[in-house]
Scaffold this motif. Structure first.
Motif, PDB file in Angstrom:
ATOM      1  N   GLN A 111      79.066  43.845  41.435  1.00  0.00           N
ATOM      2  CA  GLN A 111      78.100  43.734  40.357  1.00  0.00           C
ATOM      3  C   GLN A 111      78.181  44.942  39.425  1.00  0.00           C
ATOM      4  N   GLN A 112      78.301  46.128  40.041  1.00  0.00           N
ATOM      5  CA  GLN A 112      78.347  47.354  39.231  1.00  0.00           C
ATOM      6  C   GLN A 112      79.639  47.477  38.427  1.00  0.00           C
ATOM      7  N   HIS A 113      80.695  46.815  38.885  1.00  0.00           N
ATOM      8  CA  HIS A 113      81.997  47.003  38.228  1.00  0.00           C
ATOM      9  C   HIS A 113      82.458  45.765  37.457  1.00  0.00           C
ATOM     10  N   LEU A 114      81.586  44.760  37.335  1.00  0.00           N
ATOM     11  CA  LEU A 114      81.959  43.523  36.623  1.00  0.00           C
ATOM     12  C   LEU A 114      82.495  43.868  35.237  1.00  0.00           C
ATOM     13  N   GLY A 115      83.556  43.181  34.843  1.00  0.00           N
ATOM     14  CA  GLY A 115      84.111  43.403  33.504  1.00  0.00           C
ATOM     15  C   GLY A 115      85.021  44.612  33.417  1.00  0.00           C
ATOM     16  N   ALA A 116      85.279  45.258  34.542  1.00  0.00           N
ATOM     17  CA  ALA A 116      86.113  46.472  34.525  1.00  0.00           C
ATOM     18  C   ALA A 116      87.514  46.147  34.032  1.00  0.00           C
ATOM     19  N   SER A 117      88.073  47.115  33.338  1.00  0.00           N
ATOM     20  CA  SER A 117      89.444  46.946  32.873  1.00  0.00           C
ATOM     21  C   SER A 117      90.280  48.077  33.468  1.00  0.00           C
ATOM     22  N   ILE A 118      91.131  47.726  34.387  1.00  0.00           N
ATOM     23  CA  ILE A 118      91.930  48.744  35.080  1.00  0.00           C
ATOM     24  C   ILE A 118      93.409  48.399  34.863  1.00  0.00           C
ATOM     25  N   PRO A 119      94.118  49.202  34.095  1.00  0.00           N
ATOM     26  CA  PRO A 119      95.529  48.864  33.852  1.00  0.00           C
ATOM     27  C   PRO A 119      96.379  49.019  35.108  1.00  0.00           C
ATOM     28  N   CYS A 120      97.512  48.325  35.117  1.00  0.00           N
ATOM     29  CA  CYS A 120      98.438  48.477  36.244  1.00  0.00           C
ATOM     30  C   CYS A 120      99.062  49.860  36.204  1.00  0.00           C
ATOM     31  N   THR A 121      99.184  50.487  37.358  1.00  0.00           N
ATOM     32  CA  THR A 121      99.886  51.767  37.449  1.00  0.00           C
ATOM     33  C   THR A 121     101.372  51.460  37.613  1.00  0.00           C
ATOM     34  N   TRP A 122     102.176  51.937  36.684  1.00  0.00           N
ATOM     35  CA  TRP A 122     103.621  51.670  36.796  1.00  0.00           C
ATOM     36  C   TRP A 122     104.202  52.593  37.849  1.00  0.00           C
ATOM     37  N   VAL A 123     104.788  52.020  38.859  1.00  0.00           N
ATOM     38  CA  VAL A 123     105.320  52.846  39.953  1.00  0.00           C
ATOM     39  C   VAL A 123     106.834  52.698  40.023  1.00  0.00           C
ATOM     40  N   ASP A 124     107.477  53.668  40.649  1.00  0.00           N
ATOM     41  CA  ASP A 124     108.920  53.569  40.863  1.00  0.00           C
ATOM     42  C   ASP A 124     109.218  52.317  41.676  1.00  0.00           C
ATOM     43  N   ALA A 125     110.373  51.713  41.416  1.00  0.00           N
ATOM     44  CA  ALA A 125     110.782  50.531  42.183  1.00  0.00           C
ATOM     45  C   ALA A 125     110.785  50.837  43.676  1.00  0.00           C
ATOM     46  N   THR A 126     111.064  52.082  44.024  1.00  0.00           N
ATOM     47  CA  THR A 126     111.162  52.463  45.433  1.00  0.00           C
ATOM     48  C   THR A 126     109.816  52.890  46.037  1.00  0.00           C
ATOM     49  N   HIS A 127     108.775  52.850  45.243  1.00  0.00           N
ATOM     50  CA  HIS A 127     107.446  53.233  45.746  1.00  0.00           C
ATOM     51  C   HIS A 127     106.997  52.216  46.801  1.00  0.00           C
ATOM     52  N   PRO A 128     106.483  52.675  47.954  1.00  0.00           N
ATOM     53  CA  PRO A 128     106.058  51.708  48.980  1.00  0.00           C
ATOM     54  C   PRO A 128     104.892  50.848  48.486  1.00  0.00           C
ATOM     55  N   SER A 129     105.025  49.535  48.662  1.00  0.00           N
ATOM     56  CA  SER A 129     103.924  48.650  48.267  1.00  0.00           C
ATOM     57  C   SER A 129     103.008  48.409  49.461  1.00  0.00           C
ATOM     58  N   TYR A 130     103.616  48.331  50.663  1.00  0.00           N
ATOM     59  CA  TYR A 130     102.764  48.125  51.828  1.00  0.00           C
ATOM     60  C   TYR A 130     103.473  48.498  53.118  1.00  0.00           C
ATOM     61  N   THR A 131     102.665  48.611  54.163  1.00  0.00           N
ATOM     62  CA  THR A 131     103.224  48.692  55.504  1.00  0.00           C
ATOM     63  C   THR A 131     102.590  47.539  56.279  1.00  0.00           C
ATOM     64  N   LEU A 132     103.352  47.029  57.223  1.00  0.00           N
ATOM     65  CA  LEU A 132     102.860  45.919  58.042  1.00  0.00           C
ATOM     66  C   LEU A 132     103.356  46.190  59.457  1.00  0.00           C
ATOM     67  N   TYR A 133     102.414  46.211  60.390  1.00  0.00           N
ATOM     68  CA  TYR A 133     102.779  46.603  61.753  1.00  0.00           C
ATOM     69  C   TYR A 133     103.365  45.439  62.522  1.00  0.00           C
ATOM     70  N   THR A 134     104.386  45.733  63.288  1.00  0.00           N
ATOM     71  CA  THR A 134     104.989  44.692  64.099  1.00  0.00           C
ATOM     72  C   THR A 134     105.358  45.266  65.455  1.00  0.00           C
ATOM     73  N   SER A 135     105.398  44.358  66.433  1.00  0.00           N
ATOM     74  CA  SER A 135     105.634  44.817  67.799  1.00  0.00           C
ATOM     75  C   SER A 135     107.102  45.057  68.060  1.00  0.00           C
ATOM     76  N   GLY A 136     107.349  45.983  68.950  1.00  0.00           N
ATOM     77  CA  GLY A 136     108.713  46.251  69.363  1.00  0.00           C
ATOM     78  C   GLY A 136     108.758  46.380  70.865  1.00  0.00           C
TER      79      GLY A 136
END
Ligand code: AMP
Length: 631
Positions: free
Chosen positions: A218-243
């Motif tokens: 409610q407090q942030h409705l209508g917010a405009s937040i531009p995309c941060t341009w990151v290096d292609a090699t910048h990590p987007s996520y980590t996902l845990y998997t079993s080993g």
């Protein structure tokens, strides 16, 4: 040479040229200056110098042409709700979420852990992270506090996004108490927790730390937040998997390579087109959810369905009703789900108009021939098995019908996908097996194509030692799967080479389950093996030795102990990790050097010959396993 063989050859022999072409499928803020930097093998850096943003590619870039087209369809047969969002609405919601994140202190490179049921807000949260250049770590909502705590410790998130509860088969599963317990167990504490209140379960809020999404939204409705341009090699996520160890690995993915790999896969493998609807029945907690519920379809300009519920509620026609209602063209599920549906009324399949559907893709576990045959005949649509791993993020083996139509062979996930230089290797010598029908380890020669894991989160040594060091004399990536290739070049996957098991398409490390069972005060030792199961592919079965048997006078006492141990596993790993049975023995079969003979135990459980037992320490131990099985 067939058109596909030539396409694949070009992707390997003219790698940079090939992927430079594919990079045109996504938007770049700054184009890359180098396609692949493999100067430090096995670490590959894709699209070096390029700057982009995953959220821009999934959402913003479609606003010109398809702002009013549906982008996200959140369906819950648990809460009987359906919410749809156009690309313009999704854009607005993601900006609000990103604005809330920023207000809670999230910056580029920070980790945000997402522990959520399948609701639209989970998708907003992932995309908001991408928008800000923050790294998301989604933890499957079915995991309990112990598994969650170890992931919080490893990821060190500044923010955790969660909800009051999930729901399964009409039963509310409160998340908040599990999250609180996990935070209490973890050495790392997040600064903030953002909670979506679905009004399913009451929550105790920790003052100063916990915030309610509805209020902040409610407090942030209508917010405009531009995309941060990151290096292609910048990590987007980590996902845990079993080993093979008890400690899960954080698979780390980049940004640019992932965007390109997904965009290309939508074109050449899944055949999804802008304006159409994609329905993947997975969960955002798994890699399929990341790649083919959220990013892949949206990057392709498709609407995507986020589904909370079972395939059988209110009845087993529910998925097909969604296919009809939303004119789904591409569907993605797992063999286990199909085996569940096979047990239901077949009339439910023919009740709906499925003419929009072009193909059903199945992945995550071996697709047995009878299941493939049944669903193919029932649907009258192509069934495409595809083989991949959390690590790769997109298929290693499949049919690439977007390049050239190929025939499915039941039981085979197809041929190596472009970009993957797949080899079958002798596990002892590392020699390449080139003849037909020879069994070897499925391995991939580096560099891994774009979109595959960059490394293990904060553990480069583990990345190299786990994946690139198992084949003698060769720096190749091991999948840890056995495979064979027939005379037509089709691969067949024959199971894991390690102690990882696959229950209903979900990968579980037997060590993780063993550690959880062994945390019960009266368990001295335990061995967990995967046993073939008609429905789930495999189930975990545990054989445990108790510390003190004095209070265990009869079978009823052992059953009570079994239930107690199951509860411990439920609380630490969640129901997913719970073995089908815990059987009690007084000794485990071991080699003279003390290694537990899991394969022999597994063979006995499956009624097979336990094999060569000359190295066995105490032959009576196997008899005990046999006896325990008939109890
Ligand atoms: P996960 O990373 O949890 O997706 O598990 C990956 C593992 O699941 C692979 O290494 C295989 O053992 C198995 N797997 C995934 N897809 C298939 C498939 N289509 N056929 C056979 N096994 C598969």
């Amino acid at each position: 040479m067939s058109a596909y063989a030539d396409f694949h050859r070009r992707s390997i022999e003219h790698r940079d040229e090939f992927w430079a072409e594919q990079s045109g499928l996504v938007d770049w803020h700054t184009p890359p200056t180098q396609v692949c930097d493999y100067s430090n093998p096995p670490f590959a850096r894709w699209f070096v110098g390029g700057k982009t943003n995953l959220c821009h590619n999934a959402v913003d870039r479609h606003l010109n042409q398809r702002a009013d087209q549906v982008a996200l369809i959140a369906v819950s047969t648990e809460t009987d709700t359906e919410r749809t969002y156009t690309f313009a609405q999704l854009h607005a919601e993601v900006q609000v979420m990103a604005s809330v994140f920023a207000a809670l202190g999230v910056k580029q490179g920070d980790r945000v852990l997402i522990y959520m049921p399948m609701v639209a807000e989970a998708a907003f949260a992932m995309l908001a992270c991408a928008r800000l250049g923050a790294i998301h770590c989604v933890v499957f909502g079915g995991f309990a506090s112990g598994a969650l705590a170890s992931r919080i410790e490893d990821a060190e998130p500044c923010l955790i996004v969660s909800a009051d509860a999930g729901s399964r088969a009409g039963k509310v599963i409160p998340y908040k108490p599990l999250l609180d317990e996990a935070i209490a167990q973890s050495k790392h504490k997040p600064t903030a927790v953002l909670l979506v209140d679905r009004a399913l379960s009451a929550m105790n809020l920790a003052a100063g730390r916990d915030h309610l999404w509805a209020q902040m939204r409610q407090q942030h409705l209508g917010a405009s937040i531009p995309c941060t341009w990151v290096d292609a090699t910048h990590p987007s996520y980590t996902l845990y998997t079993s080993g093979t160890t008890g400690k899960p690995k954080g698979v780390q993915r980049d940004t640019g390579g992932y965007a390109v790999a997904l965009a290309a896969s939508m074109k050449y493998i899944y055949g999804g087109k802008a304006g159409e609807t994609y329905f993947s029945t997975s969960d955002i907690g798994w890699v399929v959810g990341h790649s083919y519920i959220i990013y892949g379809p949206l990057i392709a300009g498709m609407a995507t369905i986020v589904y909370e519920g079972l395939p059988t509620r209110p009845d087993a026609g529910v998925w097909w009703s969604l296919v009809e209602k939303y004119q789904v063209t591409v569907m993605f599920s797992a063999p286990t789900a199909v085996r569940v549906l096979k047990k239901q009324d077949p009339a439910l399949l023919s009740k709906y108009n499925l003419s929009s559907l072009r193909a059903l893709f199945l992945a995550g576990e071996p697709l047995d021939e009878p299941t493939a045959q049944w669903i193919s005949e029932s649907l009258g649509k192509p069934i495409i098995d595809n083989y991949w791993q959390t690590e790769t993020g997109w298929p290693i083996l499949s049919l690439c019908n977007g390049v050239e139509t190929a025939k499915s062979k039941f039981g085979s996930p197809g041929k190596p996908v472009y970009g993957y230089n797949v080899k079958l290797l002798d596990d002892q010598t590392g020699a390449e097996l080139t003849g037909p029908n020879q069994k070897g380890v499925v391995a991939i020669e580096g560099p891994l194509p774009p979109g595959c894991l960059q490394t293990v989160w904060r553990d480069d040594a583990r990345f190299v030692n786990t994946y690139w060091s198992s084949v003698p004399n060769k720096l190749v990536y091991s999948t840890f799967d056995w495979g064979i290739r027939d005379e037509d070049g089709y691969f067949f996957i024959l199971g894991r080479t390690d102690d990882v098991i696959n229950v209903a398409g979900h990968r579980l490390g037997t060590r993780e389950i063993e550690e959880s069972i062994a945390s019960h005060p009266n368990i001295a030792e335990v061995a967990v093996v995967g046993v073939a199961d008609d429905l789930k592919g495999q189930v975990a079965v545990a054989f445990a030795v108790v510390k003190d048997a004095s209070g265990l006078a009869d079978a009823a006492a052992y059953l009570k102990l079994e239930a107690e141990v199951m509860k411990v596993v439920d609380q630490s790993l969640g129901a997913l990790g719970r073995p089908a049975r815990i059987r009690f023995v007084s000794i485990l079969p071991k080699t003279r050097s003390g290694k537990t003979l899991r394969r022999a135990i597994q063979a006995l459980c499956e009624g097979r010959d336990p094999g060569d037992l000359t190295t066995m320490d105490d032959p009576l131990a196997l008899q005990q396993i046999k006896d325990a099985l008939v109890k």
